[in-house]
Motif scaffolding. Structure first.
Motif, short mmCIF file in Angstrom:
data_model
loop_
_atom_site.label_atom_id
_atom_site.label_comp_id
_atom_site.label_asym_id
_atom_site.label_seq_id
_atom_site.Cartn_x
_atom_site.Cartn_y
_atom_site.Cartn_z
N ASN A 89 -1.35 -129.22 89.01
CA ASN A 89 -0.30 -128.30 89.47
C ASN A 89 0.22 -127.44 88.35
O ASN A 89 0.48 -126.26 88.51
CB ASN A 89 0.86 -129.10 90.04
N GLN A 90 0.42 -128.03 87.18
CA GLN A 90 1.10 -127.30 86.13
C GLN A 90 0.24 -126.20 85.57
O GLN A 90 0.73 -125.11 85.28
CB GLN A 90 1.50 -128.27 84.99
N SER A 91 -1.07 -126.48 85.41
CA SER A 91 -1.88 -125.44 84.78
C SER A 91 -2.07 -124.25 85.68
O SER A 91 -2.07 -123.11 85.21
CB SER A 91 -3.23 -125.98 84.31
N ILE A 92 -2.20 -124.50 87.00
CA ILE A 92 -2.39 -123.34 87.87
C ILE A 92 -1.11 -122.53 87.91
O ILE A 92 -1.11 -121.29 87.92
CB ILE A 92 -2.83 -123.83 89.28
N PHE A 93 0.01 -123.21 87.84
CA PHE A 93 1.29 -122.54 87.85
C PHE A 93 1.47 -121.73 86.57
O PHE A 93 1.82 -120.56 86.58
CB PHE A 93 2.35 -123.63 87.96
N GLN A 94 1.20 -122.38 85.46
CA GLN A 94 1.37 -121.75 84.16
C GLN A 94 0.45 -120.55 84.03
O GLN A 94 0.85 -119.47 83.59
CB GLN A 94 1.03 -122.77 83.07
N TYR A 95 -0.80 -120.74 84.44
CA TYR A 95 -1.78 -119.67 84.31
C TYR A 95 -1.36 -118.46 85.13
O TYR A 95 -1.43 -117.31 84.67
CB TYR A 95 -3.17 -120.15 84.76
N SER A 96 -0.93 -118.70 86.37
CA SER A 96 -0.59 -117.55 87.20
C SER A 96 0.66 -116.87 86.66
O SER A 96 0.77 -115.65 86.70
CB SER A 96 -0.41 -117.94 88.66
N LEU A 97 1.59 -117.66 86.12
CA LEU A 97 2.78 -117.05 85.54
C LEU A 97 2.41 -116.09 84.43
O LEU A 97 3.00 -115.01 84.29
CB LEU A 97 3.66 -118.14 84.93
N GLU A 98 1.43 -116.51 83.61
CA GLU A 98 1.09 -115.66 82.47
C GLU A 98 0.27 -114.46 82.89
O GLU A 98 0.19 -113.49 82.17
CB GLU A 98 0.29 -116.47 81.45
N THR A 99 -0.37 -114.53 84.04
CA THR A 99 -1.35 -113.49 84.34
C THR A 99 -0.82 -112.34 85.18
O THR A 99 -1.16 -111.20 84.93
CB THR A 99 -2.56 -114.10 85.06
N PHE A 100 -0.01 -112.62 86.19
CA PHE A 100 0.35 -111.47 87.02
C PHE A 100 1.60 -110.77 86.50
O PHE A 100 2.30 -111.31 85.65
CB PHE A 100 0.47 -111.87 88.49
N PRO A 101 1.86 -109.56 86.96
CA PRO A 101 2.99 -108.79 86.45
C PRO A 101 4.31 -109.52 86.66
O PRO A 101 4.53 -110.14 87.70
CB PRO A 101 2.97 -107.49 87.27
N LYS A 102 5.18 -109.44 85.69
CA LYS A 102 6.40 -110.22 85.75
C LYS A 102 7.29 -109.80 86.91
O LYS A 102 8.09 -110.58 87.40
CB LYS A 102 7.20 -110.05 84.45
N LYS A 103 7.19 -108.54 87.33
CA LYS A 103 8.15 -108.10 88.34
C LYS A 103 7.86 -108.73 89.70
O LYS A 103 8.64 -108.61 90.62
CB LYS A 103 8.10 -106.58 88.47
N TRP A 104 6.71 -109.42 89.83
CA TRP A 104 6.39 -109.98 91.13
C TRP A 104 7.26 -111.18 91.49
O TRP A 104 7.56 -111.40 92.65
CB TRP A 104 4.91 -110.42 91.18
N VAL A 105 7.65 -111.98 90.51
CA VAL A 105 8.53 -113.10 90.85
C VAL A 105 9.86 -112.89 90.19
O VAL A 105 9.95 -112.47 89.04
CB VAL A 105 7.98 -114.46 90.40
N HIS A 106 10.91 -113.18 90.91
CA HIS A 106 12.21 -113.12 90.25
C HIS A 106 12.79 -114.50 90.00
O HIS A 106 13.86 -114.63 89.46
CB HIS A 106 13.18 -112.23 91.02
N LEU A 107 12.10 -115.54 90.41
CA LEU A 107 12.58 -116.89 90.11
C LEU A 107 11.38 -117.80 90.15
O LEU A 107 10.56 -117.69 91.05
CB LEU A 107 13.58 -117.34 91.17
N MET A 108 11.27 -118.68 89.19
CA MET A 108 10.25 -119.70 89.33
C MET A 108 10.86 -121.04 89.03
O MET A 108 11.80 -121.16 88.25
CB MET A 108 9.03 -119.40 88.47
N GLU A 109 10.35 -122.05 89.65
CA GLU A 109 10.92 -123.37 89.46
C GLU A 109 9.78 -124.35 89.42
O GLU A 109 8.87 -124.29 90.22
CB GLU A 109 11.85 -123.69 90.62
N ARG A 110 9.82 -125.23 88.46
CA ARG A 110 8.83 -126.29 88.48
C ARG A 110 9.55 -127.62 88.50
O ARG A 110 10.52 -127.82 87.80
CB ARG A 110 7.89 -126.19 87.28
N SER A 111 9.08 -128.50 89.33
CA SER A 111 9.70 -129.82 89.38
C SER A 111 8.60 -130.79 89.75
O SER A 111 7.51 -130.39 90.11
CB SER A 111 10.81 -129.86 90.42
N GLU A 112 8.93 -132.06 89.68
CA GLU A 112 7.86 -133.02 89.99
C GLU A 112 7.56 -133.02 91.48
O GLU A 112 6.56 -133.57 91.91
CB GLU A 112 8.24 -134.44 89.55
N HIS A 113 8.42 -132.36 92.26
CA HIS A 113 8.16 -132.31 93.69
C HIS A 113 7.35 -131.09 94.09
O HIS A 113 7.12 -130.87 95.25
CB HIS A 113 9.48 -132.29 94.46
#
Lengths: 393, 190
Positions: free
Chosen positions: B3-27
């Motif tokens: 879960n974490q790597s796909i999340f991290q990778y996508s965060l780094e790759t797409f334009p920042k303006k696409w998400v205005h909030l991200m949250e990671r939790s064990e759930h």
């Protein structure tokens, strides 16, 4: 004398909500050109009972009797997921004995669900005999459930943190007897059905789903595994204690109705294997032995330990759900059953979304029947294995 | 990949303006996005080689009446290739229209119909947006928080008219509220 002209326009036929087979209340509006199906439109909502809205006004323990009414043939799975959601929210550990009891009940429920899929499926195709055979086996399962939980079908057995009551005296032996009895019965079904040429004519090559299509349409469960993708949440998610048993994911490559039938039959056999291993390896053994050890003269701390407990009938009714969101899932016999839960720091959930496998699996029906004959609709519908209770909620 | 790597990778790759909030939790991890970028984000997640989120598990609507944009539409996604799940959420109010993702994920067809039926959030480019679970001729959107649990109408079969009629609801018993959270004994006279 005038010769009546043959009309060529398309016929629109309504396969109304009432069905002779046990799919439930599903309305299909079928557009026919003679015997070929042009289009088929399912209309749902005849069994919509507002389960999600009711969940917003009930505590978990109050809601448990409702959940068995979603998929009323595989009831343990709906209960399992209802208690799994708060357990994951609150990070509650389940004792190992309770986990084993849960796995045994879940696998018995899977056998029950596949049996009651097989009967109506064969009845839709035209073979009435297996319908009686499966009910004979299902009655034995009902007896097992009744002695363990008190109810034949709508058990209300699972609790947050375990199960409501421990297995009664002699249950494990009875269950092992059932497993020994059941395996030759499945062999009998296979002798009767699997190589039957009429059955193969009706079922082979009907309703083909390619691998890419299955993924795109979000299918899960036996429908996905029959199309060549060995995706089983029990192996992938490592939940309950499935990792401690030795079993394989059953899958086929062809993707037609015959492949789905084979997947479900082999899943039943695999479930029996899991149950036998669980019954032999349950921590503490049968209840009579556990009881005797607990009352032993030299009071051994081990037999009163956390791992040998089930959970008693009364967890706190004011179990508060913290303000988090999570999605839990379980491998139900129909597919991936999921709950998306948003807690609200109160006893009631803020949003309880049920992800029924039947709804998603049913969505592919119009596409599958497009080139088929009218008689194939029932075969395909039967092989998808839907229960309107969970589709409509 | 989990879960974490796909999340991290996508965060780094797409334009920042696409998400205005991200949250990671064990759930589970989630992205909050705008309705304008929703389709692009899901397209990216579905087709990009290192995310390959091909399965749409669930589209869920949530109603937070206290917020200005009261509805939140949650897309639960799964990648079978990398065995990871991710949630994409957008907010909408009663009149915002969200672009439909049916062209990406065919399974979204009925989910979006259900969100429309239950909440009233409509979708652009949906091939067939109509009610799915409620009765024919039902008015209202049931899962909104201001819609009462018992509804407004009840149906019964009317013998003179020989059909089912809808009538305003008639409660023969007064609504009793039991406060499960409170330890005090509840009495009906309050």
């Amino acid at each position: 004398m005038t010769v009546p002209a043959t009309r060529n326009d398309l016929m629109i036929v309504n396969m109304g909500p009432h069905h002779p087979s046990m799919h439930g209340v599903l309305r299909l509006i079928v557009t026919l050109d003679g015997e070929d199906v042009i289009d088929c439109e399912p209309i749902l909502g005849y069994l919509h009972r507002g389960m999600e809205k009711i969940a917003e006004n009930r505590t978990i323990i109050q809601y448990l009797p409702y959940v068995t009414r979603w998929d009323y043939l595989a009831t343990m799975f709906t209960e399992a997921i209802t208690v799994n959601a708060p357990e994951e929210l609150g990070n509650i550990q389940v004792p190992r004995r309770a986990s084993y009891i849960r796995v045994i009940m879940l696998e018995l429920s899977r056998i029950a669900s596949h049996l009651l899929w097989l009967g109506p499926f064969m009845a839709d195709i035209g073979a009435q005999t297996p319908f009686f055979y499966i009910f004979r086996e299902r009655e034995l399962l009902y007896d097992l459930f009744e002695t363990a939980t008190g109810m034949r079908m709508m058990h209300n057995f699972f609790r947050i943190g375990g199960v409501a009551a421990d297995l009664p005296h002699g249950w494990i032996d009875k269950c092992l007897d059932f497993c020994d009895y059941f395996l030759p019965e499945v062999a009998e079904y296979q002798k009767l059905i699997t190589r039957n040429p009429i059955f193969l004519e009706r079922v082979e090559g009907v309703g083909f789903i390619a691998e890419e299509e299955a993924i795109n349409w979000g299918l899960s469960g036996p429908m996905l595994r029959a199309s060549g993708i060995p995706w089983d949440l029990r192996k992938v998610d490592h939940y309950e204690c499935y990792d401690e048993f030795d079993w394989e994911v059953q899958w086929q490559k062809e993707g037609d109705s015959l492949a789905r039938y084979l997947v479900r039959i082999s899943e039943m056999i695999e479930s029996v294997k899991i149950i036998q291993q669980a019954l032999e390896g349950i921590p503490g053994g049968p209840y009579e032995n556990l009881e005797a050890r607990r009352f032993d003269r030299v009071r051994n701390i081990e037999w009163n330990d956390f791992e040998y407990r089930f959970i008693s009938k009364k967890p706190s009714p004011t179990f508060e759900l913290s303000k988090q969101e999570l999605y839990v899932r379980v491998e139900a016999p129909k597919g991936e059953l999921g709950i998306f839960l948003i807690g609200d720091n109160s006893v009631f959930p803020w949003r309880w979304k049920i992800r029924p496998p039947g709804l998603i699996n049913l969505q592919i029906l119009p596409q599958l029947v497009k080139r088929m004959k009218l008689a194939d609709i029932m075969t395909i519908l039967g092989s998808i294995d839907i229960i309107m209770g969970e589709v409509d909620r | 990949m989990d879960n974490q790597s796909i999340f991290q990778y996508s965060l780094e790759t797409f334009p920042k303006k696409w998400v205005h909030l991200m949250e990671r939790s064990e759930h589970g991890n989630r992205f909050d996005t705008n309705t304008d970028y929703l389709f692009k984000l899901l397209y990216f997640l579905k087709f990009h080689t290192y995310t390959r989120v091909q399965v749409l598990i669930d589209i869920c609507g949530v109603d937070y009446p206290s917020r200005k944009r009261r509805f939140e539409v949650v897309y639960n996604l799964l990648s079978t290739r990398y065995n990871s799940r991710i949630r994409v959420q957008t907010s909408a109010d009663e009149v915002t229209r969200i672009s439909s993702v049916v062209s990406l994920f065919p399974s979204a067809g009925w989910w979006e119909r259900e969100v429309w039926d239950m909440f009233g959030v409509s979708f652009i480019n949906h091939p067939d947006l109509r009610r799915i679970l409620t009765d024919y001729g039902f008015e209202g959107h049931p899962l909104r928080k201001d819609f009462p649990l018992s509804g407004y109408v009840e149906v019964r079969y009317d013998d003179p008219e020989k059909r089912v009629v809808s009538e305003p609801i008639e409660m023969t018993q007064e609504f009793r509220y039991f406060d499960s959270a409170s330890p005090w004994e509840q009495r009906s006279d309050g």
